[in-house]
Design an enzyme around this catalytic site. Structure first.
Site, mmCIF file in Angstrom:
data_model
loop_
_atom_site.group_PDB
_atom_site.id
_atom_site.type_symbol
_atom_site.label_atom_id
_atom_site.label_comp_id
_atom_site.label_asym_id
_atom_site.label_seq_id
_atom_site.Cartn_x
_atom_site.Cartn_y
_atom_site.Cartn_z
ATOM 1 N N LYS A 1 40.553 60.612 54.369
ATOM 2 C CA LYS A 1 41.517 59.512 54.197
ATOM 3 C C LYS A 1 40.777 58.176 54.089
ATOM 4 O O LYS A 1 41.075 57.354 53.214
ATOM 5 C CB LYS A 1 42.507 59.494 55.381
ATOM 6 C CG LYS A 1 43.473 60.676 55.358
ATOM 7 C CD LYS A 1 44.250 60.838 56.656
ATOM 8 C CE LYS A 1 45.029 62.152 56.655
ATOM 9 N NZ LYS A 1 45.697 62.454 57.919
ATOM 10 N N GLN B 1 45.866 60.603 64.090
ATOM 11 C CA GLN B 1 45.610 61.968 63.617
ATOM 12 C C GLN B 1 46.039 62.989 64.672
ATOM 13 O O GLN B 1 45.675 62.878 65.843
ATOM 14 C CB GLN B 1 44.112 62.121 63.289
ATOM 15 C CG GLN B 1 43.737 63.460 62.688
ATOM 16 C CD GLN B 1 44.363 63.697 61.311
ATOM 17 O OE1 GLN B 1 44.410 62.811 60.467
ATOM 18 N NE2 GLN B 1 44.854 64.911 61.084
ATOM 19 N N ASP C 1 52.687 57.451 58.053
ATOM 20 C CA ASP C 1 52.811 58.911 58.094
ATOM 21 C C ASP C 1 54.285 59.333 58.083
ATOM 22 O O ASP C 1 54.594 60.507 57.919
ATOM 23 C CB ASP C 1 52.160 59.465 59.375
ATOM 24 C CG ASP C 1 50.803 60.112 59.103
ATOM 25 O OD1 ASP C 1 50.536 60.450 57.936
ATOM 26 O OD2 ASP C 1 50.028 60.276 60.057
#
Ligand code: NAD
Length: 293
Positions: free
Chosen positions: A52, A96, A119
């Protein structure tokens, strides 16, 4: 039969975002900035976050990687999230997953400011998506929607069967396919571990979206002739013929299902690459205040 090329599509999206970043630079606007929090040393998580951050650099975004020890307390992690929330220079934040067992994913997710939740995991964004309001949509379902759109796959009035009801893939996918939109307007059946007669249901699917997390679970006998098959699964299996010693397979038995499908995503190179492209797109939207003006 069409092999839906997620690798190429994701590159197209990244190029489009990079072009917009170049414009923003010329206009003297704010360069999108993504922050990622990584807790501990899990190998897969490090790889995902690394990819990412690398993609951010490729397209001209700024990025900040915040690494915390596996032993970090929940309170300390919540403080770090709060600091990012308050930092006006950072547009998007991802934490994460998975997190260590002593930390509540719910508490951490709920702490992320919805405006920075690229997200799309916070209750605010899941709720907005469900209401068909502007929202950050979770990267994997959003990537699938984008593939269906760019390949001009008709979804209206079709029977879409989703296998798996996870919060990050199956559930949002079922909502997006049923919403009044394009892609959307499908008649959706959401199946899960308690579903009976799964095969009878999947055999009626015009569009089959598989996120079960079981290697090559979907076989040709489960699929209708001409169906569109989207394979979300990713599994590493040992393969001594590869330099790496492994290869990737999906939740769908590609060789036999592709004989029946009218279109299918491969693994690798299907849904996987779209996930990062979607995250970058959400971050661009955050920087340009498109969802929460
Ligand atoms: P998960 O394990 O959270 O959910 C699996 C779902 O499958 C559950 O909802 C369960 O009810 C359902 N299920 C289990 N057995 C079943 C059965 N016999 N019949 C019907 N349903 C059954 O999985 P997830 O997080 O949604 O991930 C699914 C797969 O997708 C995994 O392989 C994961 O690695 C992969 N994944 C890929 C991406 C990507 O970017 N391509 C992103 C997320 C997940």
């Amino acid at each position: 039969m069409i092999v839906i090329d997620g690798k190429k599509t994701s590159q197209d999206i990244k190029s489009e975002i990079a072009a917009r970043v170049a414009e923003i630079k010329t206009e003297g606007g704010k360069i999108p900035h993504l922050a990622a929090i990584l807790v501990g040393n899990d190998g897969a998580s490090q790889t995902y976050v690394g990819a990412k951050v690398k993609s951010c650099h490729e397209i001209g975004f700024e990025s900040t990687l915040i690494r915390l020890e596996e032993t970090v307390s929940e309170q300390e992690l919540l403080r770090v999230v709060e600091k990012v929330n308050e930092n006006p220079d950072i547009d998007g934040l991802i934490v994460q997953l998975p997190l260590p067992n002593h930390i509540s994913v719910e508490k951490v997710t709920d702490k992320i400011k919805p405006e920075k939740d690229v997200d799309g995991f916070t209750p605010a964004n899941v709720g907005r998506m469900t209401l068909n309001w502007p929202a950050y949509v979770a990267a994997t379902p959003y990537g699938i929607v984008e593939l269906l759109k760019r390949y001009e796959i008709e979804t209206s009035g079709k029977h879409c069967v989703v296998i798996g009801r996870s919060h990050i893939v199956g559930s949002p996918m079922s909502i997006l396919m049923a919403r009044n939109g394009n892609p959307g307007n499908a008649t959706v059946t959401l199946t899960h571990s308690r579903t009976q007669n799964l095969k009878e249901i999947t055999q009626t699917a015009d569009i089959l979206i598989v996120a079960i997390g079981k290697p090559e679970f979907v076989t040709a006998d489960m699929v209708k002739e001409g169906a569109v098959v989207i394979d979300v699964g990713i599994h590493r299996i040992a393969d001594s013929s590869k330099k790496s010693g492994f290869r990737l397979i999906g939740d769908v038995k590609f060789d036999e299902v592709s004989q029946k499908a009218s279109a299918i995503t491969p693994v690798p190179g299907g849904v996987g690459p779209m996930t990062i492209a979607s995250l970058l797109y959400n971050t661009l939207q955050a920087a340009e205040k498109k969802i929460y003006p």
